[in-house]
Design a protein around this motif. Structure first.
Motif, PDB file in Angstrom:
ATOM      1  N   GLY A  99       0.810  -1.210   0.000  1.00  0.00           N
ATOM      2  CA  GLY A  99       0.000   0.000   0.000  1.00  0.00           C
ATOM      3  C   GLY A  99       0.842   1.258   0.000  1.00  0.00           C
ATOM      4  N   PHE A 100       1.877   1.293   0.855  1.00  0.00           N
ATOM      5  CA  PHE A 100       2.704   2.489   0.930  1.00  0.00           C
ATOM      6  C   PHE A 100       3.472   2.700  -0.370  1.00  0.00           C
ATOM      7  CE2 PHE A 100       5.480   5.659   2.613  1.00  0.00           C
ATOM      8  CZ  PHE A 100       4.847   6.162   3.742  1.00  0.00           C
ATOM      9  N   THR A 101       3.949   1.614  -0.959  1.00  0.00           N
ATOM     10  CA  THR A 101       4.686   1.722  -2.220  1.00  0.00           C
ATOM     11  C   THR A 101       3.830   2.358  -3.308  1.00  0.00           C
ATOM     12  OG1 THR A 101       5.995  -0.241  -1.686  1.00  0.00           O
ATOM     13  CG2 THR A 101       5.913   0.422  -3.993  1.00  0.00           C
ATOM     14  N   LEU A 102       2.597   1.907  -3.437  1.00  0.00           N
ATOM     15  CA  LEU A 102       1.720   2.416  -4.488  1.00  0.00           C
ATOM     16  C   LEU A 102       1.168   3.799  -4.174  1.00  0.00           C
ATOM     17  CD1 LEU A 102      -0.327  -0.838  -5.231  1.00  0.00           C
ATOM     18  CD2 LEU A 102       1.404   0.207  -6.717  1.00  0.00           C
ATOM     19  N   ALA A 103       0.912   4.066  -2.901  1.00  0.00           N
ATOM     20  CA  ALA A 103       0.171   5.282  -2.555  1.00  0.00           C
ATOM     21  C   ALA A 103       1.033   6.535  -2.509  1.00  0.00           C
ATOM     22  CB  ALA A 103      -0.532   5.091  -1.210  1.00  0.00           C
ATOM     23  N   PHE A 104       2.225   6.465  -1.910  1.00  0.00           N
ATOM     24  CA  PHE A 104       2.963   7.695  -1.625  1.00  0.00           C
ATOM     25  C   PHE A 104       3.280   8.490  -2.892  1.00  0.00           C
ATOM     26  CE2 PHE A 104       6.666  10.296  -0.756  1.00  0.00           C
ATOM     27  CZ  PHE A 104       6.328  10.886   0.452  1.00  0.00           C
ATOM     28  N   SER A 105       3.964   7.864  -3.838  1.00  0.00           N
ATOM     29  CA  SER A 105       4.324   8.586  -5.070  1.00  0.00           C
ATOM     30  C   SER A 105       3.093   9.021  -5.839  1.00  0.00           C
ATOM     31  CB  SER A 105       5.206   7.688  -5.955  1.00  0.00           C
ATOM     32  OG  SER A 105       6.406   7.358  -5.314  1.00  0.00           O
ATOM     33  N   SER A 106       2.063   8.167  -5.876  1.00  0.00           N
ATOM     34  CA  SER A 106       0.862   8.485  -6.643  1.00  0.00           C
ATOM     35  C   SER A 106       0.130   9.679  -6.052  1.00  0.00           C
ATOM     36  CB  SER A 106      -0.067   7.269  -6.680  1.00  0.00           C
ATOM     37  OG  SER A 106       0.580   6.160  -7.264  1.00  0.00           O
ATOM     38  N   ILE A 107       0.011   9.716  -4.727  1.00  0.00           N
ATOM     39  CA  ILE A 107      -0.679  10.834  -4.083  1.00  0.00           C
ATOM     40  C   ILE A 107       0.107  12.123  -4.266  1.00  0.00           C
ATOM     41  CG2 ILE A 107      -1.330  11.787  -1.848  1.00  0.00           C
ATOM     42  CD1 ILE A 107      -2.192   9.011  -1.002  1.00  0.00           C
ATOM     43  N   MET A 108       1.417  12.077  -4.094  1.00  0.00           N
ATOM     44  CA  MET A 108       2.235  13.286  -4.255  1.00  0.00           C
ATOM     45  C   MET A 108       2.173  13.799  -5.692  1.00  0.00           C
ATOM     46  SD  MET A 108       3.365  14.218  -1.421  1.00  0.00           S
ATOM     47  CE  MET A 108       3.689  13.640   0.243  1.00  0.00           C
ATOM     48  N   SER A 109       2.182  12.886  -6.650  1.00  0.00           N
ATOM     49  CA  SER A 109       2.091  13.294  -8.049  1.00  0.00           C
ATOM     50  C   SER A 109       0.737  13.921  -8.340  1.00  0.00           C
ATOM     51  CB  SER A 109       2.324  12.083  -8.958  1.00  0.00           C
ATOM     52  OG  SER A 109       2.222  12.446 -10.320  1.00  0.00           O
ATOM     53  N   GLN A 110      -0.331  13.308  -7.846  1.00  0.00           N
ATOM     54  CA  GLN A 110      -1.667  13.835  -8.092  1.00  0.00           C
ATOM     55  C   GLN A 110      -1.874  15.185  -7.417  1.00  0.00           C
ATOM     56  OE1 GLN A 110      -5.048  11.069  -8.109  1.00  0.00           O
ATOM     57  NE2 GLN A 110      -6.085  12.410  -6.653  1.00  0.00           N
ATOM     58  N   ALA A 111      -1.274  15.365  -6.236  1.00  0.00           N
ATOM     59  CA  ALA A 111      -1.465  16.594  -5.472  1.00  0.00           C
ATOM     60  C   ALA A 111      -0.792  17.796  -6.112  1.00  0.00           C
ATOM     61  CB  ALA A 111      -0.939  16.410  -4.056  1.00  0.00           C
ATOM     62  N   THR A 112       0.197  17.580  -6.975  1.00  0.00           N
ATOM     63  CA  THR A 112       0.925  18.699  -7.586  1.00  0.00           C
ATOM     64  C   THR A 112       0.729  18.782  -9.097  1.00  0.00           C
ATOM     65  OG1 THR A 112       2.906  17.277  -7.707  1.00  0.00           O
ATOM     66  CG2 THR A 112       2.703  18.708  -5.795  1.00  0.00           C
ATOM     67  N   SER A 113      -0.065  17.887  -9.663  1.00  0.00           N
ATOM     68  CA  SER A 113      -0.284  17.901 -11.109  1.00  0.00           C
ATOM     69  C   SER A 113      -1.255  19.008 -11.489  1.00  0.00           C
ATOM     70  CB  SER A 113      -0.850  16.554 -11.579  1.00  0.00           C
ATOM     71  OG  SER A 113       0.090  15.524 -11.376  1.00  0.00           O
ATOM     72  N   GLY A 114      -0.972  19.673 -12.605  1.00  0.00           N
ATOM     73  CA  GLY A 114      -1.846  20.722 -13.091  1.00  0.00           C
ATOM     74  C   GLY A 114      -1.747  22.022 -12.316  1.00  0.00           C
ATOM     75  N   VAL A 115      -0.713  22.168 -11.474  1.00  0.00           N
ATOM     76  CA  VAL A 115      -0.535  23.359 -10.660  1.00  0.00           C
ATOM     77  C   VAL A 115       0.608  24.188 -11.236  1.00  0.00           C
ATOM     78  CG1 VAL A 115      -0.001  24.238  -8.352  1.00  0.00           C
ATOM     79  CG2 VAL A 115      -1.366  22.154  -8.613  1.00  0.00           C
ATOM     80  N   ASP A 116       0.395  25.480 -11.357  1.00  0.00           N
ATOM     81  CA  ASP A 116       1.416  26.372 -11.899  1.00  0.00           C
ATOM     82  C   ASP A 116       2.637  26.403 -10.982  1.00  0.00           C
ATOM     83  OD1 ASP A 116       1.874  28.627 -14.022  1.00  0.00           O
ATOM     84  OD2 ASP A 116       2.476  29.517 -12.112  1.00  0.00           O
ATOM     85  N   ASP A 117       3.806  26.686 -11.573  1.00  0.00           N
ATOM     86  CA  ASP A 117       5.036  26.747 -10.787  1.00  0.00           C
ATOM     87  C   ASP A 117       4.923  27.732  -9.624  1.00  0.00           C
ATOM     88  OD1 ASP A 117       6.241  24.852 -12.295  1.00  0.00           O
ATOM     89  OD2 ASP A 117       7.730  26.174 -13.227  1.00  0.00           O
ATOM     90  N   SER A 118       4.173  28.811  -9.805  1.00  0.00           N
ATOM     91  CA  SER A 118       4.052  29.818  -8.757  1.00  0.00           C
ATOM     92  C   SER A 118       3.299  29.307  -7.548  1.00  0.00           C
ATOM     93  CB  SER A 118       3.353  31.066  -9.302  1.00  0.00           C
ATOM     94  OG  SER A 118       2.013  30.766  -9.685  1.00  0.00           O
ATOM     95  N   GLU A 119       2.608  28.160  -7.670  1.00  0.00           N
ATOM     96  CA  GLU A 119       1.835  27.619  -6.555  1.00  0.00           C
ATOM     97  C   GLU A 119       2.266  26.206  -6.183  1.00  0.00           C
ATOM     98  OE1 GLU A 119      -2.402  29.889  -6.511  1.00  0.00           O
ATOM     99  OE2 GLU A 119      -2.280  28.132  -7.828  1.00  0.00           O
ATOM    100  N   GLN A 120       3.442  25.763  -6.654  1.00  0.00           N
ATOM    101  CA  GLN A 120       3.913  24.438  -6.298  1.00  0.00           C
ATOM    102  C   GLN A 120       4.206  24.333  -4.804  1.00  0.00           C
ATOM    103  OE1 GLN A 120       4.251  21.494  -7.764  1.00  0.00           O
ATOM    104  NE2 GLN A 120       3.332  22.186  -9.680  1.00  0.00           N
TER     105      GLN A 120
END
Length: 496
Positions: A382-403
């Motif tokens: 669970g941790f292997t699949l979740a951590f990277s996926s959640i972090m990627s989803q949480a920052t996708s589609g966000v402008d550099d000024s709001e990363q």
């Protein structure tokens, strides 16, 4: 000038080959992630020795851990936004220096109050290094394969730090508990020098004035909320001071929302919460960290109080999960490229849920291989699949000024959510015990309410992540498979 033009040398196209300098930057960021996990796990193992030498009660000892959580969880959003406003490199290096100095002082003091104070300062410093490191990573490596690969490597070091810290903590504590505080100092110094030499100078990614009213109300509201949660089990959830503190925290956070709606340059642009994928990522990390850390808390007490294991034996019992993350996370970049983020998170939360359910079979004389190891392995999956996926989803589609904002938001959700769930779990586990009861006399049945809580939270995480997948899908031709990001496209960001 656009944000991308401000620091052109830190962003690389997906097909460009990674240079040694880019690998060096990633190594520095991963070392800081490693330090966070290492510090928390090592200190947890050393608590009994600290209490014996400094004469601290159990109630005081909890603040060595909770002081760190208080500073970390309460200041994360401010830390992320400060990096956007002042420059990521500058904030990262200053906070890392404070982290190292606080570690050094913590290993030298002889007073319990000063030790707790250094833990708060260290947590506050981590509240600036953690989101800043994440925003440096997400602005250095562009969205897509490069970022997914970098995030998967980043996740390896977080898990490795925690699993290594459990073992190192057991070894260092036998030599003296102070080494648990002093060991991170040279690692922080290496990261500081490497960051100064390798991370490109950048200008502030966000423009505008400082939202002092928003910063004051948010920080005070978050700090009060976290403090109330971690102190409520000892004082009582219905105590007038607890209820009053909750009400005051809610008022401060409500004032913060009102301030953000009115100021010209808000600390947190509330419109970012209208992006469905980001909201789900934040809810997902609450379910993941809240259930995982609470389960691990119960597991460590169970190993030592019910089974009578030593801290070192306990660390080795949990090591398989850390090893799975360490060896599995490097492949997560390719997994996210192929399947997107939504599907891996659903599978991850289902693995967590099954692992918690299986552990309900354990008892006072459980066999490790048949009763405990399956749960440990499922949690590793669970941790292997979740951590990277959640972090990627949480920052996708966000402008550099709001990363920085997006990174701070998801990490705040994880830290504060974990603190809340852990506090409730602790109250449930200790509800059936007497104040004078010896630790070794605890029974497995005392853990069942807490196990039911974390299982329900993990199942709720599955349901939240299934929402976009259960909606009506776009029509596809016969035999046409869904694309890796189809789930994300079902919930496009709303322009504000």
């Amino acid at each position: 000038m656009t944000p991308s033009a401000t620091f052109p040398s830190t962003s690389i196209p997906n097909e460009q080959r990674w240079t040694p300098r880019l690998w060096g930057v990633l190594a520095i960021l991963c070392l800081v992630m490693f330090l966070d996990g290492l510090d928390v796990s090592m200190v947890g193992v050393a608590l009994p020795s600290i209490g014996a030498e400094l004469g601290l009660s159990t109630a005081s000892l909890q603040w060595i851990v909770n002081g760190y959580v208080l500073g970390f969880g309460g200041l994360l959003l401010l830390g992320g936004r400060t990096a956007d406003l002042l420059g990521r490199r500058r904030v990262f290096l200053i906070a890392l220096a404070v982290f190292g100095v606080a570690s050094l002082v913590g290993g030298l003091v002889d007073d319990g109050g000063l030790l707790i104070a250094t833990r708060f300062v260290k947590g506050a410093a981590a509240a600036f290094t953690a989101p800043t490191a994440m925003s440096i990573l997400t602005t250095t490596f562009p969205e897509g394969h490069a970022r997914n690969k970098a995030l998967s490597i980043f996740a390896v070091f977080g898990a490795s730090g925690y699993s290594s810290g459990l073992i190192l903590g057991g070894l260092l504590t036998s030599a003296g508990w102070r080494w648990n505080f002093l060991m991170p100092v040279p690692l922080a110094a290496i990261a500081l020098v490497g960051g100064y030499l390798l991370i490109h100078r950048d200008r502030p990614a966000a423009t505008g004035g400082y939202d002092l009213a928003g910063a004051a109300t948010l920080t005070s509201g978050m700090l009060l909320a976290v403090y109330t949660v971690v102190s409520a089990p000892e004082r009582g959830w219905t105590h007038p001071l607890t209820l009053g503190a909750f009400v005051l925290a809610a008022v401060l956070l409500a004032v913060f929302v009102r301030v953000e709606q009115r100021v010209a340059h808000p600390l947190v642009r509330l419109g970012i919460l209208r992006i469905g994928s980001i909201v789900r990522a934040n809810l997902g990390i609450v379910a993941m960290f809240g259930s995982y850390l609470s389960f691990q808390f119960m597991l460590t007490i169970y190993f030592q109080s019910v089974l009578g294991w030593s801290p070192l034996r306990m660390a080795f019992a949990l090591l398989p999960a850390g090893l799975m993350v360490a060896f599995g996370s490097p492949a997560m970049g390719r997994v996210i490229d192929r399947f997107g983020t939504q599907r891996p998170i659903v599978v991850a939360m289902a693995a967590f849920s099954l692992g918690y359910v299986l552990f309900l079979r354990a008892g006072g004389d459980a066999d490790y291989v048949t009763d405990i190891l399956p749960s440990v392995l499922l949690i590793g999956v669970g941790f292997t699949l979740a951590f990277s996926s959640i972090m990627s989803q949480a920052t996708s589609g966000v402008d550099d000024s709001e990363q920085g904002l997006a990174s701070g938001l998801v990490q705040t959700s994880g830290q504060v959510g974990a603190a809340v769930v852990l506090a409730v779990t602790t109250a449930l586990v200790t509800a059936g015990s007497h104040s004078g009861e010896a630790a070794g006399s605890m029974q497995f049945d005392q853990f069942r309410p807490g196990l039911v809580l974390v299982t329900g939270l993990a199942v709720a995480g599955v349901l939240v992540m299934l929402v976009p997948m259960l909606r009506q899908r776009p029509r596809r031709g016969p035999g046409q498979l869904p694309g890796p990001d189809e789930d994300e496209r079902l919930d496009e960001p709303v322009s504000v």
